[in-house]
Design a protein around this motif. Structure first.
Motif, PDB file in Angstrom:
ATOM      1  N   MET A 134       0.822  -1.189   0.000  1.00  0.00           N
ATOM      2  CA  MET A 134       0.000   0.000   0.000  1.00  0.00           C
ATOM      3  C   MET A 134       0.865   1.252   0.000  1.00  0.00           C
ATOM      4  N   ARG A 135       1.943   1.219   0.778  1.00  0.00           N
ATOM      5  CA  ARG A 135       2.824   2.380   0.862  1.00  0.00           C
ATOM      6  C   ARG A 135       3.502   2.645  -0.488  1.00  0.00           C
ATOM      7  N   ASN A 136       3.857   1.552  -1.216  1.00  0.00           N
ATOM      8  CA  ASN A 136       4.472   1.722  -2.527  1.00  0.00           C
ATOM      9  C   ASN A 136       3.504   2.368  -3.513  1.00  0.00           C
ATOM     10  N   LEU A 137       2.243   2.009  -3.444  1.00  0.00           N
ATOM     11  CA  LEU A 137       1.240   2.584  -4.325  1.00  0.00           C
ATOM     12  C   LEU A 137       1.060   4.071  -4.048  1.00  0.00           C
ATOM     13  N   VAL A 138       1.018   4.449  -2.793  1.00  0.00           N
ATOM     14  CA  VAL A 138       0.880   5.871  -2.424  1.00  0.00           C
ATOM     15  C   VAL A 138       2.105   6.655  -2.890  1.00  0.00           C
ATOM     16  N   THR A 139       3.301   6.074  -2.729  1.00  0.00           N
ATOM     17  CA  THR A 139       4.520   6.747  -3.176  1.00  0.00           C
ATOM     18  C   THR A 139       4.523   6.928  -4.690  1.00  0.00           C
ATOM     19  N   LEU A 140       4.103   5.905  -5.421  1.00  0.00           N
ATOM     20  CA  LEU A 140       4.043   5.991  -6.874  1.00  0.00           C
ATOM     21  C   LEU A 140       3.049   7.052  -7.325  1.00  0.00           C
ATOM     22  N   LEU A 141       1.877   7.080  -6.725  1.00  0.00           N
ATOM     23  CA  LEU A 141       0.884   8.097  -7.078  1.00  0.00           C
ATOM     24  C   LEU A 141       1.379   9.504  -6.757  1.00  0.00           C
ATOM     25  N   ALA A 142       2.044   9.679  -5.623  1.00  0.00           N
ATOM     26  CA  ALA A 142       2.579  10.996  -5.268  1.00  0.00           C
ATOM     27  C   ALA A 142       3.646  11.432  -6.270  1.00  0.00           C
ATOM     28  N   PHE A 143       4.502  10.506  -6.676  1.00  0.00           N
ATOM     29  CA  PHE A 143       5.540  10.844  -7.659  1.00  0.00           C
ATOM     30  C   PHE A 143       4.911  11.237  -8.990  1.00  0.00           C
ATOM     31  N   LEU A 144       3.905  10.486  -9.434  1.00  0.00           N
ATOM     32  CA  LEU A 144       3.262  10.804 -10.713  1.00  0.00           C
ATOM     33  C   LEU A 144       2.563  12.151 -10.677  1.00  0.00           C
ATOM     34  N   ILE A 145       1.898  12.456  -9.573  1.00  0.00           N
ATOM     35  CA  ILE A 145       1.175  13.716  -9.474  1.00  0.00           C
ATOM     36  C   ILE A 145       2.143  14.895  -9.368  1.00  0.00           C
ATOM     37  N   LEU A 146       3.184  14.753  -8.556  1.00  0.00           N
ATOM     38  CA  LEU A 146       4.133  15.854  -8.362  1.00  0.00           C
ATOM     39  C   LEU A 146       5.180  15.927  -9.467  1.00  0.00           C
ATOM     40  N   GLY A 147       5.475  14.820 -10.107  1.00  0.00           N
ATOM     41  CA  GLY A 147       6.523  14.800 -11.127  1.00  0.00           C
ATOM     42  C   GLY A 147       6.053  15.176 -12.514  1.00  0.00           C
ATOM     43  N   THR A 148       4.753  15.114 -12.769  1.00  0.00           N
ATOM     44  CA  THR A 148       4.227  15.418 -14.096  1.00  0.00           C
ATOM     45  C   THR A 148       4.536  16.841 -14.545  1.00  0.00           C
ATOM     46  N   PRO A 149       4.417  17.869 -13.719  1.00  0.00           N
ATOM     47  CA  PRO A 149       4.745  19.217 -14.188  1.00  0.00           C
ATOM     48  C   PRO A 149       6.219  19.378 -14.603  1.00  0.00           C
ATOM     49  N   LEU A 150       7.108  18.564 -14.059  1.00  0.00           N
ATOM     50  CA  LEU A 150       8.512  18.679 -14.442  1.00  0.00           C
ATOM     51  C   LEU A 150       8.729  18.302 -15.900  1.00  0.00           C
TER      52      LEU A 150
END
Length: 110
Positions: A1-17
């Motif tokens: 579950m923690r890996n899924l939350v980390t992946l979603l956070a990276f995708l949401i925050l990393g997309t503008p880069l």
């Protein structure tokens, strides 16, 4: 579950880069993302980083120089290149490699 939350956070925050075209220097954008139909020679550098129990940490660099030997018949001539690779390890070892692929004009000799 923690890996899924980390992946979603990276995708949401990393997309503008990835939306910022000016984030990378111009020469890197040109090497990686622009197509070159002029058939000019090119040079590309890459860092090397690896680790193994026998060698320890290994750092260095590699370079690729690609060129055409026949610019008049560039649609038929294959790309020639020179590839170099040099590294040094934390346990005192070093590695140096130089390899080439050379095609004569109109691909008569390789």
């Amino acid at each position: 579950m923690r890996n899924l939350v980390t992946l979603l956070a990276f995708l949401i925050l990393g997309t503008p880069l990835f939306a910022q075209q000016k984030l990378l220097p111009k020469f890197i954008r040109k090497m990686l993302f622009e197509k070159d139909s002029s058939k000019h020679s090119s040079f590309f550098l890459l860092p090397v980083l690896s680790s193994a129990p026998e060698t320890g940490l290994e750092v260095g660099g590699s370079g690729l120089y690609s060129f055409y030997t026949d610019t008049l018949h560039h649609d038929d001539t294959r790309v020639s290149n020179i590839f170099s690779y040099a590294t040094i390890t934390t346990k005192g070892q070093s590695r140096l490699s130089l390899s080439t692929t050379y095609w004569t004009p109109q691909n008569k000799w390789h």
